[in-house]
Design an enzyme around this catalytic site. Structure first.
Site, mmCIF file in Angstrom:
data_model
loop_
_atom_site.group_PDB
_atom_site.id
_atom_site.type_symbol
_atom_site.label_atom_id
_atom_site.label_comp_id
_atom_site.label_asym_id
_atom_site.label_seq_id
_atom_site.Cartn_x
_atom_site.Cartn_y
_atom_site.Cartn_z
ATOM 1 N N ASP A 163 -24.231 -30.462 -8.086
ATOM 2 C CA ASP A 163 -24.321 -29.918 -9.440
ATOM 3 C C ASP A 163 -22.928 -29.645 -10.025
ATOM 4 O O ASP A 163 -21.970 -29.405 -9.291
ATOM 5 C CB ASP A 163 -25.137 -28.614 -9.402
ATOM 6 C CG ASP A 163 -25.554 -28.160 -10.791
ATOM 7 O OD1 ASP A 163 -25.585 -29.002 -11.728
ATOM 8 O OD2 ASP A 163 -25.837 -26.958 -10.962
ATOM 9 N N HIS B 162 -20.284 -37.485 -14.218
ATOM 10 C CA HIS B 162 -21.218 -38.145 -13.292
ATOM 11 C C HIS B 162 -20.517 -39.295 -12.559
ATOM 12 O O HIS B 162 -20.728 -39.490 -11.361
ATOM 13 C CB HIS B 162 -22.436 -38.674 -14.042
ATOM 14 C CG HIS B 162 -23.278 -37.589 -14.673
ATOM 15 N ND1 HIS B 162 -23.646 -36.462 -13.990
ATOM 16 C CD2 HIS B 162 -23.816 -37.466 -15.916
ATOM 17 C CE1 HIS B 162 -24.377 -35.683 -14.797
ATOM 18 N NE2 HIS B 162 -24.490 -36.272 -15.970
ATOM 19 N N LEU C 206 -25.984 -43.567 9.999
ATOM 20 C CA LEU C 206 -26.192 -42.422 9.105
ATOM 21 C C LEU C 206 -27.477 -42.662 8.318
ATOM 22 O O LEU C 206 -27.653 -43.725 7.721
ATOM 23 C CB LEU C 206 -25.016 -42.274 8.125
ATOM 24 C CG LEU C 206 -25.203 -41.185 7.046
ATOM 25 C CD1 LEU C 206 -25.158 -39.785 7.655
ATOM 26 C CD2 LEU C 206 -24.136 -41.308 5.951
#
Ligand code: IPE
Ligand code: IPE
Ligand code: MG
Length: 243
Positions: free
Chosen positions: A21, A38, A132
């Site tokens: 955020d 972003h 991962l």
């Protein structure tokens, strides 16, 4: 026999989930459009993925777009969708090379068809990897996920494949979008907000939380390492007595 001492283990954070955020505020403070924040955030995603093996993080879950984020302007939503497309296109080869297994959680039916197809394509492309386990929450909401899981379970009961009394925590977990994944050990949130915003409501029931005052574009690999160190000092009791 139950041994309370066993419950007080100090594990490593093998599954870290992050509420990324603060992109908008980061950009606006610099006089830039929210989308520039972003785009900067995507760079941090790259760094964090790269840092996982050294930190013994085997599972990473990232909150990229919530069921509530559709409320944003058309421009911002379209810009975010462009970034998701670009990310899949540009990063897929690198993800394969790094042994990353990528899957998406969320209600993907509301996304554009071509994006849905790209998501399915990259999931398939990386499905044999195991270095991962990267999970990206896209059009994801914890309540929406619980509703969809409940419907799947109800359909099985109606079809006679499951009885009502067989429904337990394991059943519900298996029918979530995250079915098969371990619960998160540590949930991080950047931006200074102290709330979960509908993220992993079921799965994070006993996670450790860490709320950071920095915005996501400032979340470096060093900050990530600090968060893991901080987690390692915590004692997880899971309801057992202290001592
Ligand atoms: C998080 O950053 C990214 C998404 C929700 C897609 P924000 O865009 O929420 O940034 P702030 O909270 O407005 O600063
Ligand atoms: C949560 O951030 C969703 C993502 C990071 C994708 P928001 O910025 O949308 O959450 P609120 O509005 O602060 O609760
Ligand atoms: Mg926000």
């Amino acid at each position: 026999m139950a041994n309370t001492r066993v419950a007080h283990f100090k594990p490593t954070a093998s599954h870290v989930a992050i509420i990324m955020d603060g992109n908008g505020r980061w950009a606006v403070r610099r006089g830039m459009p929210r989308l520039a924040g972003h785009a900067k955030g995507v760079e941090r995603v790259r760094d964090v993925i790269k840092a996982c093996p050294d930190l013994n993080v085997s599972h990473l879950t990232l909150y990229a777009f919530s069921t509530e984020n559709w409320k944003r302007s058309e421009d911002e939503v379209a810009g975010l969708m462009r970034l998701f497309r670009r990310y899949i296109k540009k990063e897929s080869a690198k993800l394969v090379e790094a042994g990353v297994n990528l899957r998406f959680i969320g209600n993907r039916m509301r996304l554009d068809r071509d994006l849905q197809e790209m998501m399915a394509w990259v999931e398939e492309l990386t499905s044999d990897n195991d270095k991962l386990y990267l999970t990206v929450a896209l059009d994801y909401g914890g309540r929406d996920e619980i509703i969809r899981a409940t419907r799947r379970v109800a359909a099985k009961v109606a079809a006679g494949e499951l009885t009502e009394s067989q429904i337990d925590e394991a059943t519900l977990s298996a029918h979530m979008d995250t079915g098969g994944l371990p619960d998160p050990d540590l949930v991080l949130r950047t931006s200074g907000e102290v709330r979960v915003s509908n993220f992993l409501l079921w799965q994070a029931a006993y996670a450790e939380y860490n709320f950071l005052d920095i915005c996501w574009p400032d979340f470096t690999a060093e900050v990530f390492a600090d968060c893991i160190r901080n987690y390692n000092t915590r004692e997880r009791r899971f309801g057992a007595a202290v001592g």
